[in-house]
Scaffold this motif. Structure first.
Motif, PDB file in Angstrom:
ATOM      1  N   ILE A  65      -2.463   8.000  -6.283  1.00 18.12           N
ATOM      2  CA  ILE A  65      -2.033   6.911  -7.146  1.00 18.12           C
ATOM      3  C   ILE A  65      -0.516   6.776  -7.016  1.00 18.12           C
ATOM      4  N   THR A  66      -0.054   5.550  -6.859  1.00 16.77           N
ATOM      5  CA  THR A  66       1.352   5.283  -6.590  1.00 16.77           C
ATOM      6  C   THR A  66       1.954   4.466  -7.724  1.00 16.77           C
ATOM      7  N   PHE A  67       3.100   4.913  -8.242  1.00 22.26           N
ATOM      8  CA  PHE A  67       3.770   4.264  -9.360  1.00 22.26           C
ATOM      9  C   PHE A  67       5.131   3.715  -8.941  1.00 22.26           C
ATOM     10  N   PHE A  68       5.536   2.659  -9.616  1.00 22.91           N
ATOM     11  CA  PHE A  68       6.938   2.242  -9.608  1.00 22.91           C
ATOM     12  C   PHE A  68       7.288   1.831 -11.029  1.00 22.91           C
ATOM     13  N   PRO A  69       8.108   2.639 -11.720  1.00 21.25           N
ATOM     14  CA  PRO A  69       8.526   2.287 -13.080  1.00 21.25           C
ATOM     15  C   PRO A  69       9.904   1.616 -13.066  1.00 21.25           C
ATOM     16  N   TYR A  70      10.093   0.714 -13.977  1.00 15.86           N
ATOM     17  CA  TYR A  70      11.431   0.172 -14.236  1.00 15.86           C
ATOM     18  C   TYR A  70      11.515  -0.141 -15.720  1.00 15.86           C
ATOM     19  N   GLU A  71      12.614  -0.663 -16.173  1.00 10.24           N
ATOM     20  CA  GLU A  71      12.854  -0.796 -17.612  1.00 10.24           C
ATOM     21  C   GLU A  71      11.760  -1.619 -18.288  1.00 10.24           C
ATOM     22  N   HIS A  72      11.089  -0.993 -19.271  1.00  7.50           N
ATOM     23  CA  HIS A  72      10.048  -1.636 -20.071  1.00  7.50           C
ATOM     24  C   HIS A  72       8.857  -2.119 -19.241  1.00  7.50           C
ATOM     25  N   ALA A  73       8.603  -1.480 -18.113  1.00  5.42           N
ATOM     26  CA  ALA A  73       7.482  -1.902 -17.274  1.00  5.42           C
ATOM     27  C   ALA A  73       7.106  -0.792 -16.295  1.00  5.42           C
ATOM     28  N   ARG A  74       5.896  -0.928 -15.733  1.00  5.49           N
ATOM     29  CA  ARG A  74       5.442   0.028 -14.723  1.00  5.49           C
ATOM     30  C   ARG A  74       4.281  -0.597 -13.956  1.00  5.49           C
ATOM     31  N   ILE A  75       4.323  -0.479 -12.630  1.00  6.22           N
ATOM     32  CA  ILE A  75       3.204  -0.918 -11.811  1.00  6.22           C
ATOM     33  C   ILE A  75       2.634   0.288 -11.073  1.00  6.22           C
ATOM     34  N   LEU A  76       1.329   0.290 -10.877  1.00  4.79           N
ATOM     35  CA  LEU A  76       0.662   1.371 -10.155  1.00  4.79           C
ATOM     36  C   LEU A  76      -0.404   0.774  -9.252  1.00  4.79           C
ATOM     37  N   ALA A  77      -0.843   1.542  -8.268  1.00  5.78           N
ATOM     38  CA  ALA A  77      -1.893   1.092  -7.359  1.00  5.78           C
ATOM     39  C   ALA A  77      -2.662   2.279  -6.802  1.00  5.78           C
ATOM     40  N   TYR A  78      -3.942   2.071  -6.540  1.00  7.95           N
ATOM     41  CA  TYR A  78      -4.772   3.081  -5.898  1.00  7.95           C
ATOM     42  C   TYR A  78      -5.997   2.395  -5.290  1.00  7.95           C
ATOM     43  N   LEU A  79      -6.597   3.038  -4.313  1.00  7.32           N
ATOM     44  CA  LEU A  79      -7.770   2.504  -3.634  1.00  7.32           C
ATOM     45  C   LEU A  79      -9.040   2.795  -4.430  1.00  7.32           C
ATOM     46  N   VAL A  80      -9.953   1.818  -4.449  1.00  8.56           N
ATOM     47  CA  VAL A  80     -11.229   1.954  -5.153  1.00  8.56           C
ATOM     48  C   VAL A  80     -12.346   1.497  -4.212  1.00  8.56           C
ATOM     49  N   PRO A  81     -13.611   1.769  -4.560  1.00 13.17           N
ATOM     50  CA  PRO A  81     -14.715   1.320  -3.696  1.00 13.17           C
ATOM     51  C   PRO A  81     -14.727  -0.199  -3.526  1.00 13.17           C
ATOM     52  N   GLY A  82     -15.314  -0.642  -2.394  1.00 10.07           N
ATOM     53  CA  GLY A  82     -15.440  -2.063  -2.119  1.00 10.07           C
ATOM     54  C   GLY A  82     -16.434  -2.730  -3.045  1.00 10.07           C
ATOM     55  N   ASP A  83     -16.646  -4.028  -2.860  1.00  6.19           N
ATOM     56  CA  ASP A  83     -17.497  -4.816  -3.749  1.00  6.19           C
ATOM     57  C   ASP A  83     -18.916  -4.275  -3.870  1.00  6.19           C
ATOM     58  N   SER A  84     -19.412  -3.667  -2.823  1.00  9.78           N
ATOM     59  CA  SER A  84     -20.766  -3.105  -2.852  1.00  9.78           C
ATOM     60  C   SER A  84     -20.754  -1.581  -2.913  1.00  9.78           C
ATOM     61  N   GLY A  85     -19.637  -1.022  -3.338  1.00  9.72           N
ATOM     62  CA  GLY A  85     -19.535   0.428  -3.489  1.00  9.72           C
ATOM     63  C   GLY A  85     -19.085   1.172  -2.262  1.00  9.72           C
ATOM     64  N   GLU A  86     -18.606   0.465  -1.225  1.00  9.18           N
ATOM     65  CA  GLU A  86     -18.190   1.131   0.010  1.00  9.18           C
ATOM     66  C   GLU A  86     -16.955   2.007  -0.237  1.00  9.18           C
ATOM     67  N   VAL A  87     -17.003   3.228   0.272  1.00 10.24           N
ATOM     68  CA  VAL A  87     -15.870   4.139   0.129  1.00 10.24           C
ATOM     69  C   VAL A  87     -15.293   4.544   1.487  1.00 10.24           C
ATOM     70  N   THR A  88     -15.828   3.997   2.565  1.00 11.58           N
ATOM     71  CA  THR A  88     -15.311   4.318   3.893  1.00 11.58           C
ATOM     72  C   THR A  88     -14.026   3.550   4.156  1.00 11.58           C
ATOM     73  N   PRO A  89     -13.068   4.156   4.856  1.00  4.62           N
ATOM     74  CA  PRO A  89     -11.818   3.468   5.173  1.00  4.62           C
ATOM     75  C   PRO A  89     -12.070   2.133   5.872  1.00  4.62           C
ATOM     76  N   GLY A  90     -11.296   1.140   5.464  1.00  2.18           N
ATOM     77  CA  GLY A  90     -11.432  -0.198   6.011  1.00  2.18           C
ATOM     78  C   GLY A  90     -12.291  -1.112   5.171  1.00  2.18           C
ATOM     79  N   ARG A  91     -13.065  -0.539   4.215  1.00  2.37           N
ATOM     80  CA  ARG A  91     -13.977  -1.360   3.408  1.00  2.37           C
ATOM     81  C   ARG A  91     -13.690  -1.228   1.921  1.00  2.37           C
ATOM     82  N   ARG A  92     -12.594  -0.573   1.587  1.00  6.18           N
ATOM     83  CA  ARG A  92     -12.243  -0.366   0.185  1.00  6.18           C
ATOM     84  C   ARG A  92     -11.381  -1.519  -0.335  1.00  6.18           C
ATOM     85  N   LEU A  93     -10.990  -1.394  -1.584  1.00 10.42           N
ATOM     86  CA  LEU A  93     -10.104  -2.361  -2.218  1.00 10.42           C
ATOM     87  C   LEU A  93      -8.893  -1.616  -2.771  1.00 10.42           C
TER      88      LEU A  93
END
Length: 372
Positions: A189-217
């Protein structure tokens, strides 16, 4: 014991499954017509929830989600300034809900049942729905979210309050990311915080539950302080409809979309700017808070977000609902009377929820969220 669960989302399904595991006759009543619209994009799954689902054969370990090995914080240039180990898994709301729904008997899960009225006496609780259906049982459980109709019956004066910040959210298909972006966001999980805010991102399964690289979200969530007056305008969707607390994908107004672009260009590192720009259908959610003085009265109880809405920084909203459900099933099983079981459960879950709420507030304050 016959138990009625109002609400068929995460909390309702967790309650239904846990109670059926103890041998109770459980039926779930969901207001949606045929399926439930996604209530969120990504979820951080705590180890205890993951282990419970795997142990009860609700989902296979290899299909559960995208494993995480670390967390990291970026500086304003987009370089990793801090990296630390962690253990967990990331999944999507849709992926988890579909697995839970598949393991609850279809003939006990009733769509198109919007609650109209609750009543109870010494021997039973009764739910009346807008479609004219009336059902009675030994216990009625409200698992119908932070706008709970069951809570309104129990505690008509208790309402959720705006925490002072909102969360923009979105999903980007992995094939739309560059190899460098995939490498940056993979396995953590990747964060970037700044004053009064914070954004984060991480990979999750694809629309049909795919967890293989290239098919995630890639799931991202961006929390930022927003005055209540400004929030009201942002909650007006592209059709001019005033939404109560969230605007779903494809319904953001042109004003909201322009605001996201402007804020990204003003505050975010280039890598997050690109991620936000690649998002076809971002959406937003006002962050709400809720504490209740009690979780039951007589033969009616509430759990999950119907009872407590904790700050999202804990990453424990879904796990809290599951823990509420497991604790209720255990308490009913080991106590000889309904009153004793509910009293014990209420005391335990009140204590745990308030502790989690305080932890979440502290994390939010450290990022300046909800602080003027």
């Amino acid at each position: 014991m016959k138990i009625m669960v109002i609400g068929g989302s995460m909390a309702g399904l967790c309650a239904g499954i846990a109670l059926r595991c103890k041998g109770y006759d459980v039926a779930i009543y969901e207001r949606s017509a045929a399926t439930i619209e996604s209530r969120g994009a990504g979820l951080v799954v705590q180890p205890d929830l993951m282990n419970y689902l795997i142990e009860h054969n609700l989902i296979a370990r290899e299909l559960f989600g995208v494993p995480a090995t670390h967390g990291q914080v970026l500086d304003h240039t987009g370089r990793v300034a801090l990296k630390y180990p962690l253990s967990g898994s990331f999944t999507s709301w849709n992926h988890l809900w579909k697995h839970l729904k598949a393991h609850f008997p279809a003939d006990h899960y009733h769509f198109s049942h919007q609650l109209a009225h609750v009543a109870q006496d010494a021997t039973q609780a009764t739910a009346t729905f807008t479609n004219g259906t009336e059902v009675s049982g030994d216990l009625l459980i409200g698992a119908d979210g932070y706008q709970s109709a069951v809570r309104h019956y129990l505690l008509p004066a208790v309402e959720p309050s705006y925490a002072g910040y909102l969360v923009y959210r979105g999903l980007v298909p992995e094939p739309e990311l560059t190899p460098a972006e995939v490498a940056l966001f993979a396995n953590g999980i990747t964060f970037f915080p700044y004053e009064h805010a914070r954004i984060l991102a991480y990979l999750v399964p694809g629309d049909s539950g795919e967890v293989t690289p290239g098919r995630r979200l890639l799931n991202w969530a961006w929390a930022a302080n927003t005055p209540a007056l400004e929030l009201a305008e942002l909650l007006r969707d592209k059709d001019g409809r005033a939404r109560p607390s969230s605007v779903p994908p494809s319904f953001l107004s042109a004003n909201s979309l322009a605001r996201i672009t402007h804020l990204a260009e003003e505050h975010l590192p280039a890598v997050f700017q690109r991620i936000v720009a690649k998002t076809e259908q971002p959406f937003l959610q006002a962050v709400m808070e809720l504490l209740v003085p009690k979780m039951y009265e007589g033969r009616v109880a509430i759990l999950g977000d119907a009872a407590f809405v904790v700050p999202p920084q804990t990453g424990s909203g879904t796990s809290k609902a599951y823990q509420d459900a497991i604790a209720l099933a255990e308490s009913l099983h080991y106590h000889s009377t309904l009153e004793a079981a509910l009293a014990h459960w209420n005391s335990d879950r009140q204590r745990q929820a308030r502790k989690l709420f305080a932890q979440g507030k502290q994390i939010a304050w450290q990022s300046g969220l909800g602080v003027e």
